[in-house]
Design a protein around this motif. Structure first.
Motif, short mmCIF file in Angstrom:
data_model
loop_
_atom_site.label_atom_id
_atom_site.label_comp_id
_atom_site.label_asym_id
_atom_site.label_seq_id
_atom_site.Cartn_x
_atom_site.Cartn_y
_atom_site.Cartn_z
N GLU A 127 -23.75 -9.78 -74.41
CA GLU A 127 -22.55 -9.22 -73.81
C GLU A 127 -22.51 -9.52 -72.32
N GLY A 128 -21.33 -9.45 -71.76
CA GLY A 128 -21.17 -9.69 -70.32
C GLY A 128 -19.73 -10.04 -70.01
N ILE A 129 -19.38 -10.00 -68.74
CA ILE A 129 -18.00 -10.32 -68.36
C ILE A 129 -17.75 -11.82 -68.51
N ASP A 130 -16.49 -12.23 -68.50
CA ASP A 130 -16.12 -13.65 -68.54
C ASP A 130 -16.81 -14.34 -67.36
N GLY A 131 -17.36 -15.51 -67.60
CA GLY A 131 -17.99 -16.26 -66.51
C GLY A 131 -19.44 -15.87 -66.28
N SER A 132 -19.98 -14.94 -67.10
CA SER A 132 -21.38 -14.52 -66.90
C SER A 132 -22.35 -15.54 -67.48
N GLY A 133 -21.84 -16.51 -68.21
CA GLY A 133 -22.67 -17.60 -68.72
C GLY A 133 -23.35 -17.28 -70.04
N LYS A 134 -22.87 -16.23 -70.72
CA LYS A 134 -23.57 -15.85 -71.95
C LYS A 134 -23.39 -16.85 -73.09
N SER A 135 -22.25 -17.55 -73.12
CA SER A 135 -22.05 -18.52 -74.21
C SER A 135 -22.98 -19.72 -74.05
N THR A 136 -23.16 -20.17 -72.81
CA THR A 136 -24.11 -21.26 -72.54
C THR A 136 -25.51 -20.78 -72.89
N ALA A 137 -25.83 -19.55 -72.45
CA ALA A 137 -27.16 -18.99 -72.73
C ALA A 137 -27.39 -18.90 -74.24
N ALA A 138 -26.34 -18.54 -74.99
CA ALA A 138 -26.49 -18.38 -76.44
C ALA A 138 -26.97 -19.68 -77.08
N ARG A 139 -26.41 -20.79 -76.62
CA ARG A 139 -26.81 -22.08 -77.20
C ARG A 139 -28.26 -22.41 -76.83
N HIS A 140 -28.64 -22.19 -75.55
CA HIS A 140 -30.03 -22.41 -75.11
C HIS A 140 -30.99 -21.54 -75.94
N ILE A 141 -30.61 -20.26 -76.07
CA ILE A 141 -31.48 -19.30 -76.76
C ILE A 141 -31.66 -19.73 -78.22
#
Ligand code: TYD
Length: 214
Positions: A9-23
């Motif tokens: 979770e996080g606000i727009d632009g927090s980079g969580k979607s990029t992190a999701a792929r790395h994770i």
């Protein structure tokens, strides 16, 4: 349930979607024996598609959405979540998978908890109350925390509403997320999303391994 549900979770632009792929790719290396399901809300299903069209439209017009439109949006997110839960999350957990969801019910509480201000009393609590009898709470929620101004700078290339309005909105959403995390410290892990992507993923993996290797 045999699997584990981890939400990002996080606000727009927090980079969580990029992190999701790395994770997801790091987890696949570290735990090759575990089935991993990477999923998201809004979903790619019918209701999710309607939501994305609605969000794009609302972002690009100058007029404010009406109370009725905000209510409609809330129930579309809830309908999308219900479908996500029954079609993807529950069967994957039953099969023993680690389910990583890029956004989940907490996003609805945090975002629609802002858009419904002045329409229903205490909207975050109101939304959480509607969810509580049938939602499956995550085993862990990784909250990617980033100052809304920096998040907005990261998103500068994305088009949309006037900047100040967007900043105020993201500040309120950020506030909701932080309050929710403070109330459930055993579920939420707060991750400093201002670090470089490698470190962000590293921290997230640590929290997940701590849970899955217990
Ligand atoms: P998302 O696809 O995560 O956005 P992005 O990857 O572009 O950051 O989510 C789309 C938008 O929908 C985002 O602004 C957050 C919002 N949202 C809600 O308002 N309520 C919800 O319940 C969910 C899941 C998302």
């Amino acid at each position: 349930m045999k699997g584990q549900l981890i939400t990002l979770e996080g606000i727009d632009g927090s980079g969580k979607s990029t992190a999701a792929r790395h994770i997801a790719s790091k987890l696949a290396e570290t735990l090759p024996e575990r089935k991993l399901v990477l999923t998201a809300e809004p979903t790619a299903g019918k209701v999710g598609q309607i939501l994305r069209e609605e969000l794009a439209r609302a972002n690009n017009i100058e007029t404010e959405s009406s109370a009725a439109q905000h209510m409609q949006e809330l129930f579309l997110f809830m309908a999308d979540h219900a479908q996500h839960l029954t079609k993807t999350v529950l069967p994957s957990l039953e099969a023993g998978a680690i389910v990583l969801s890029d956004r989940y019910a907490d996003s609805t509480a945090a975002y629609q908890g802002v858009t419904l201000r002045g329409i229903v009393p205490d909207p975050v609590q109101w939304i959480q109350n509607i969810y509580s009898p049938w939602n499956l709470p995550p085993d862990k929620t990784l909250l990617f925390v980033l100052d809304p101004r920096s998040a907005l700078e990261r998103m500068q290339s994305r088009q949309g509403r006037e900047k100040f309005e967007r900043l105020e909105f993201l500040r309120s959403v950020d506030d909701n997320f932080r309050r929710m995390a403070a109330l459930e410290p055993q579920r939420f892990v707060q991750i400093d999303a201002g670090q470089d992507a490698e470190n962000v993923a590293e921290e997230a993996i640590k929290a997940i391994l701590h849970l899955t290797c217990k």
